[in-house]
Structures are given as structure tokens and as C-alpha cells.
Design a protein around this motif. Structure first.
Motif, mmCIF file in Angstrom:
data_model
loop_
_atom_site.group_PDB
_atom_site.id
_atom_site.type_symbol
_atom_site.label_atom_id
_atom_site.label_comp_id
_atom_site.label_asym_id
_atom_site.label_seq_id
_atom_site.Cartn_x
_atom_site.Cartn_y
_atom_site.Cartn_z
ATOM 1 N N LEU A 4 0.842 -1.222 -0.105
ATOM 2 C CA LEU A 4 0.037 0.111 -0.163
ATOM 3 C C LEU A 4 0.866 1.146 -0.239
ATOM 4 N N LYS A 5 0.129 2.452 -0.447
ATOM 5 C CA LYS A 5 1.009 3.698 -0.450
ATOM 6 C C LYS A 5 0.569 4.434 0.660
ATOM 7 N N ALA A 6 1.455 5.290 1.441
ATOM 8 C CA ALA A 6 0.902 6.395 2.247
ATOM 9 C C ALA A 6 2.035 7.547 2.329
ATOM 10 N N ARG A 7 1.175 8.730 2.279
ATOM 11 C CA ARG A 7 1.793 9.984 2.223
ATOM 12 C C ARG A 7 2.041 10.453 3.393
ATOM 13 N N VAL A 8 3.439 10.881 3.607
ATOM 14 C CA VAL A 8 4.055 11.440 4.919
ATOM 15 C C VAL A 8 3.260 12.898 4.977
ATOM 16 N N VAL A 9 2.514 13.140 5.658
ATOM 17 C CA VAL A 9 1.817 14.515 5.896
ATOM 18 C C VAL A 9 2.900 15.683 7.027
ATOM 19 N N GLU A 10 3.243 15.113 7.945
ATOM 20 C CA GLU A 10 4.110 15.815 8.707
ATOM 21 C C GLU A 10 5.182 14.854 9.451
ATOM 22 N N VAL A 11 6.249 15.347 9.801
ATOM 23 C CA VAL A 11 7.225 14.700 10.673
ATOM 24 C C VAL A 11 7.502 15.357 11.860
ATOM 25 N N VAL A 12 7.017 14.848 13.188
ATOM 26 C CA VAL A 12 7.173 15.396 14.331
ATOM 27 C C VAL A 12 8.373 15.032 15.219
ATOM 28 N N HIS A 13 9.098 15.690 15.569
ATOM 29 C CA HIS A 13 10.606 15.485 16.206
ATOM 30 C C HIS A 13 10.091 15.417 17.576
ATOM 31 N N GLU A 14 9.759 14.057 18.593
ATOM 32 C CA GLU A 14 9.263 13.922 19.588
ATOM 33 C C GLU A 14 10.538 14.208 20.738
ATOM 34 N N THR A 15 11.478 13.551 20.321
ATOM 35 C CA THR A 15 12.667 13.911 21.385
ATOM 36 C C THR A 15 13.991 14.015 20.348
ATOM 37 N N HIS A 19 11.391 10.297 15.897
ATOM 38 C CA HIS A 19 10.499 11.094 15.118
ATOM 39 C C HIS A 19 9.187 10.413 14.930
ATOM 40 N N SER A 20 8.031 10.924 14.537
ATOM 41 C CA SER A 20 6.727 10.576 14.399
ATOM 42 C C SER A 20 6.387 10.938 13.030
ATOM 43 N N LEU A 21 5.994 9.827 12.168
ATOM 44 C CA LEU A 21 5.473 10.176 10.981
ATOM 45 C C LEU A 21 3.902 10.289 10.938
ATOM 46 N N VAL A 22 3.261 11.226 10.563
ATOM 47 C CA VAL A 22 1.874 11.102 10.333
ATOM 48 C C VAL A 22 1.534 10.712 8.903
ATOM 49 N N LEU A 23 0.620 9.819 8.512
ATOM 50 C CA LEU A 23 0.668 9.164 7.583
ATOM 51 C C LEU A 23 -0.864 9.405 6.876
ATOM 52 N N GLU A 24 -0.933 9.397 5.622
ATOM 53 C CA GLU A 24 -2.418 9.639 4.883
ATOM 54 C C GLU A 24 -2.350 8.574 3.736
ATOM 55 N N PRO A 25 -3.153 7.631 4.043
ATOM 56 C CA PRO A 25 -3.192 6.488 2.862
ATOM 57 C C PRO A 25 -3.605 7.149 1.628
ATOM 58 N N ASP A 65 -7.738 9.425 16.021
ATOM 59 C CA ASP A 65 -6.824 10.130 15.260
ATOM 60 C C ASP A 65 -7.744 9.905 13.772
ATOM 61 N N ASP A 66 -7.500 11.060 13.006
ATOM 62 C CA ASP A 66 -8.030 10.817 11.680
ATOM 63 C C ASP A 66 -7.012 10.099 10.778
ATOM 64 N N ARG A 67 -5.844 10.389 11.359
ATOM 65 C CA ARG A 67 -4.593 9.988 10.380
ATOM 66 C C ARG A 67 -3.823 8.710 11.250
ATOM 67 N N LEU A 68 -2.957 8.115 10.489
ATOM 68 C CA LEU A 68 -2.199 7.228 11.111
ATOM 69 C C LEU A 68 -0.893 7.824 11.686
ATOM 70 N N LYS A 69 -0.323 7.321 12.733
ATOM 71 C CA LYS A 69 1.154 7.886 12.970
ATOM 72 C C LYS A 69 1.933 6.854 13.538
ATOM 73 N N VAL A 70 3.173 6.545 13.139
ATOM 74 C CA VAL A 70 4.364 5.712 13.552
ATOM 75 C C VAL A 70 5.186 6.636 14.397
ATOM 76 N N THR A 71 5.900 5.967 15.424
ATOM 77 C CA THR A 71 6.982 6.858 15.960
ATOM 78 C C THR A 71 8.214 5.791 15.818
ATOM 79 N N VAL A 72 9.189 6.456 15.442
ATOM 80 C CA VAL A 72 10.349 5.846 15.068
ATOM 81 C C VAL A 72 11.505 6.478 15.862
ATOM 82 N N LYS A 73 12.425 5.500 16.717
ATOM 83 C CA LYS A 73 13.463 6.003 17.501
ATOM 84 C C LYS A 73 14.763 5.387 16.743
ATOM 85 N N ARG A 74 15.865 6.382 16.722
ATOM 86 C CA ARG A 74 17.050 5.684 16.275
ATOM 87 C C ARG A 74 17.688 4.408 16.990
ATOM 88 N N VAL A 75 17.973 3.696 16.208
ATOM 89 C CA VAL A 75 18.912 2.503 17.024
ATOM 90 C C VAL A 75 20.347 2.643 16.228
#
Ligand code: FES
Length: 337
Positions: A4-15, A19-25, A65-75
């Protein structure tokens, strides 16, 4: 096509390193993005020799939430997390698989004990918000971090605690203040909640410590473990095997619809479903992630491999479609349970 494809509508710098990616299908893919609290997305990321895939939990809630959000922490040295934190910006389009996973409470009306270590808060946050908005249960969260600066979603948790003082209790454990959590600390913090199911996500050592301690207290513990995928799950499924005369069938319930598809005894359930055009979820295809889990309603199967479902899950009827081979001629399963 399974991707599937999802567009990143926003990148939130949590710490500093999350980073969180707000996604729109993408328009045509919307219906295939429905998810349960605590599930994850498998994201395609570039690798040196082509492509790889990594799983990231959704921290958004289908109830709020209307949009999906994943949070990614650097490893340190992490292929996917560093690529996402260094390269992904608003407007980018990601290839993902449909949301999947079994780290999700059966009922949002039950009282729950949630435990998170560091970025393990991601699926826990989705469950927490969903219970408060879509259920009636009380929620206690134990949240362990290195120090105050590492606490993801600190402001959101404060705000939720103020809004739901009778239903939400949050206890922060900071290594910089209290030191590393010990079995004694965990036992005393969990003591008021021993009748509840526990959902635990965090670093491996932390989850082992919590699981051991809570199991001794008689709690039913659900854990979410992540790992690197060995193969590229975005590749199309293999060709069907030759007709070996071992035909059977499986009735499958998904998204409120029921279909019956052929299932030869020599092949795995997921392959039979995908070939018949059923939009079945999956990620690793190795029996390690539970993305493909469904509930067996009738019939028997064997699993070639399983490192993720425990005895209680199996007793509850859960099976891994990517590893299941039929024992009986007919099977009935559901993804809607
Ligand atoms: S797809 Fe991962 S366990 Fe089946």
C-alpha cells in the motif's frame, strides 16, 4: 498487489532521536488501512543491495486520530530507523503493508496494566488512548526511561491524566532518578493491578524482567517483540504448486465478508489466501511476528514454525496463516475476531 502507499503529511520531532511520521493513505488504499490499537506497519526501506522491510508500531488510535502515526526511534547502526530519521520528510510517499499484529486487547472495557520501556511506548500509547476514548476500563501505565528528556509523549500523557483522573494512572520510572527497575520495584508497582491483563513493550531485557516478575504475580502478560526481517515481504507471493490432488478449502471472514477459497494440503494458508485475492495481513512470513494471525473457528492445522504465539494464544484459537498447513479438508477462519 499487496503493498500500500501512504503519504507523509508531517514529521514530528518527539525527542532528540525519535521522529513520528503522520501518514495519510493513498486514495484507493484507504479501506485497507483499518487497524486495531497496538498494531504495527511494515515499511519498505532502501538497503545496500535493494530493499528491506522494518516494522513500526502505530501510536495513533483508530478511536481518536483521523490519520495514522508511527514513531521511530534511532537505533545505533539501525538501517530503517536512521534512514527514516535522516531522510523522510513531509510529502514523501512510503510503501507499507496493511496494519497487522496481535498486541491488542480483546476488549477496551477491561481494566489494563500497560508497561513501556523507552520507544516501547508507541503501541502502548495507541492502546491507552483507545481505551480512554473507545472503552470504559481503567488504565495504569508504568513507563520507564533513561531520563526526563527521553520521555516520548510526555505532554500528551500529562494532558490525558488531567482529562481522565479517575481512569488513568501514569507512573514514570527514570533511570537517572530511581536507577534501573528491579523485580522488587516492579512487584510493588504492579501489586494494586494483579487482576488485570498486562501489555508490555520495550527493550528485550526489560520485557524479560517485567514478564518474569508479572508471571510470578499471576498476571497474563502480552508482549510485543520486534526483529529484523530476513526476507523482503513486499515481493509477490510464489507461484502455486502443481496440482497434487490434495484439494481442500478454507472459509475466511474478513472485514465483514465471507469467502471460500481452495487450499491444497501441500501449501501454507497465507499463500492460498493471497493467490485467491484475499487481502490477508502479513509481514515476516517466517512465523516470528504474528502479523498474519487469525482465529481458527473450525478444522485443524499444524504450524511449521511459531516463535510468537504462546500456549494461551493457541488455546484461544489463534494461528499463523504464514505457517499453517491443513490437517482437515475444511477450515474456517476469521480476521474479524
Ligand atoms: S507473517 Fe509474521 S508470523 Fe506470519
Amino acid at each position: 498487489m499487496t503493498a500500500l502507499k501512504a503519504r507523509v503529511v508531517e514529521v514530528v520531532h518527539e525527542t532528540a532521536d525519535a521522529h513520528s511520521l503522520v501518514l495519510e493513505p493513498a486514495e484507493g488504499d484507504r479501506d485497507r488501512f483499518t487497524y486495531r490499537p497496538g498494531q504495527f506497519l511494515t515499511v519498505r526501506v532502501p538497503a545496500e543491495d535493494g530493499w528491506a522491510a522494518r516494522c513500526y508500531s502505530l501510536c495513533s488510535s483508530p478511536h481518536t486520530d483521523d490519520r495514522l502515526k508511527v514513531t521511530v526511534k534511532r537505533v545505533a547502526g539501525g538501517l530503517g530507523s536512521n534512514w527514516i530519521c535522516d531522510n523522510v520528510t513531509a510529502g514523501d510517499v512510503l510503501e507499507v503493508l496493511r496494519p497487522a499484529g496481535t498486541f491488542s486487547p480483546a476488549s477496551l472495557d477491561e481494566d489494563l496494566l500497560l508497561v513501556a520501556g523507552g520507544s516501547g511506548i508507541t503501541p502502548v500509547m495507541s492502546i491507552l488512548k483507545s481505551c480512554l476514548a473507545g472503552g470504559t476500563g481503567k488504565v495504569a501505565l508504568l513507563y520507564a526511561n533513561r531520563d526526563e528528556k527521553s520521555v516520548i509523549f510526555a505532554a500528551e500523557l500529562r494532558e490525558l491524566t488531567e482529562r481522565h483522573p479517575d481512569r488513568l494512572t501514569v507512573v514514570h520510572l527514570l533511570e537517572s532518578v530511581q536507577g534501573l527497575p528491579t523485580p522488587a520495584t516492579l512487584r510493588s508497582l504492579a501489586a494494586p493491578y494483579t487482576g488485570r491483563q498486562a501489555f508490555v513493550c520495550g527493550p528485550e531485557v526489560f520485557m524479560d524482567l517485567v514478564t518474569g516478575t508479572f508471571t510470578d504475580l499471576g498476571l497474563r502478560v502480552h508482549v510485543e517483540r520486534f526483529f529484523s526481517l530476513e526476507t523482503d515481504p513486499f515481493e509477490e507471493p510464489e507461484e502455486p504448486p502443481e496440482d497434487t490432488g490434495d484439494a481442500g478449502e478454507v472459509e475466511v471472514e474478513m472485514d465483514g465478508e465471507t469467502r471460500t477459497v481452495p487450499w491444497a494440503k501441500s501449501e501454507r494458508l497465507l499463500d492460498a489466501l493471497l493467490r485467491a485475492g484475499v487481502d490477508a495481513p502479513y509481514s515476516c512470513r517466517e512465523g516470528n511476528c504474528s502479523a498474519c494471525a487469525c482465529i481458527r473457528l473450525e478444522g485443524e492445522v499444524t504450524l511449521d514454525a511459531n516463535t510468537v504465539l504462546d500456549e494461551q494464544d493457541l488455546a484461544d484459537g489463534l494461528i499463523l496463516a504464514c505457517q499453517a498447513r491443513p490437517v482437515t479438508d475444511r477450515l474456517k477462519i476469521t480476521y474479524d475476531g
